[in-house]
Write an enzyme that holds these catalytic residues in place. Sequence first.
Site, PDB file in Angstrom:
ATOM      1  N   GLY A   1       4.864  46.771  23.391  1.00 21.18           N
ATOM      2  CA  GLY A   1       4.931  47.735  24.482  1.00 21.18           C
ATOM      3  C   GLY A   1       6.259  48.442  24.645  1.00 21.18           C
ATOM      4  O   GLY A   1       6.416  49.257  25.557  1.00 21.18           O
TER       5      GLY A   1
ATOM      6  N   ASN B   1      -1.608  49.567  20.709  1.00 24.19           N
ATOM      7  CA  ASN B   1      -2.367  49.710  21.948  1.00 24.19           C
ATOM      8  C   ASN B   1      -1.591  50.589  22.919  1.00 24.19           C
ATOM      9  O   ASN B   1      -1.994  51.708  23.244  1.00 24.19           O
ATOM     10  CB  ASN B   1      -2.669  48.345  22.554  1.00 24.19           C
ATOM     11  N   THR B   2      -0.428  50.104  23.372  1.00 22.16           N
ATOM     12  CA  THR B   2       0.344  50.820  24.388  1.00 22.16           C
ATOM     13  C   THR B   2       0.742  52.219  23.930  1.00 22.16           C
ATOM     14  O   THR B   2       0.773  53.154  24.739  1.00 22.16           O
ATOM     15  CB  THR B   2       1.600  50.024  24.767  1.00 22.16           C
TER      16      THR B   2
ATOM     17  N   ALA C   1       2.824  46.173  16.968  1.00 22.05           N
ATOM     18  CA  ALA C   1       3.723  46.230  18.136  1.00 22.05           C
ATOM     19  C   ALA C   1       4.941  47.111  17.903  1.00 22.05           C
ATOM     20  O   ALA C   1       5.523  47.125  16.826  1.00 22.05           O
ATOM     21  CB  ALA C   1       4.184  44.843  18.569  1.00 22.05           C
ATOM     22  N   GLY C   2       5.285  47.857  18.951  1.00 20.57           N
ATOM     23  CA  GLY C   2       6.501  48.661  18.948  1.00 20.57           C
ATOM     24  C   GLY C   2       6.317  50.127  18.624  1.00 20.57           C
ATOM     25  O   GLY C   2       7.226  50.927  18.828  1.00 20.57           O
TER      26      GLY C   2
ATOM     27  N   LYS D   1      -7.133  37.927  15.508  1.00 16.17           N
ATOM     28  CA  LYS D   1      -5.701  38.218  15.553  1.00 16.17           C
ATOM     29  C   LYS D   1      -5.047  37.076  16.333  1.00 16.17           C
ATOM     30  O   LYS D   1      -5.297  36.896  17.523  1.00 16.17           O
ATOM     31  CB  LYS D   1      -5.434  39.554  16.246  1.00 16.17           C
TER      32      LYS D   1
END
EC number: 2.8.1.10
Length: 260
Positions: A163, A211-212, A189-190, A102
């Site tokens: 995040g 992830n977050t 993301a997001g 990635k």
Amino acid sequence: MRTDTDKLIIAGREFNSRLMVGTGKYADFQQMVKAIEVSGAEIITVAVRRVNISDRNKESLLDHIDTKKYTLLPNTAGCYTADDAIRTCRLAREAGLSDFVKLEVLGDEKTLFPDNEELLKAAKVLIKEGFTVLPYTTDDPIVCKKLEDIGCAAVMPLGAPIGSGLGIRNPYNIRIILDTVKVPVIVDAGVGTASDAAIAMELGCHGVLMNTGIAGAKDPIAMAEAMNLAVRAGRLAYRAGRIPKKLYATASSPVEGTIE
């Protein structure tokens, strides 16, 4: 509708799960392992900077990941130049992690938006060196097309800043990207909650990476399960075909036999 034959294919590799997850921000390794297991993910992304390559005697997150069960996706998080990202990928390959990477090249510490100029530069070099490149990029259809044209195996446009948990801020651009490229489109993301993941999949995206959204939840294990179900539900809804949106009502009950 059968779902067992609906596989995610990236560079010839087949995966049953369309959810990819990260390994950072968990309270401990045990929580990370459980969340990954519950998520059903088969592709696990790891920041090369977090892996202790130089001293294998020290505990590393890789000690807790079954590499026979999961496909590792090393990432270049924290890189701000093409040269730095290229070096990081080479280190990952030399350490035996993977050449399935990635690629992140950030342009700004506040927003963590990608620097697309540096991203394209790094991707060209890595592809020539035999890496399978999955680039984290903006939701710009032109950039995504350029990334496809130089040989990226997928494109990974952001749904919102890393995040932020803001969800899919520009679904129209994501739709255009889906119409523009032929390689898999993975929203990266997001994503903040299950509905965000479902929306990405209902748009037609081939997968979601997060992830977050999981690790930062009050109960990461429960959220991992929610994201697992959301990605599957969103994909199934996309394949089933939603009804068209209309301004006025349409009766769902037959009008025949009504009492005059």
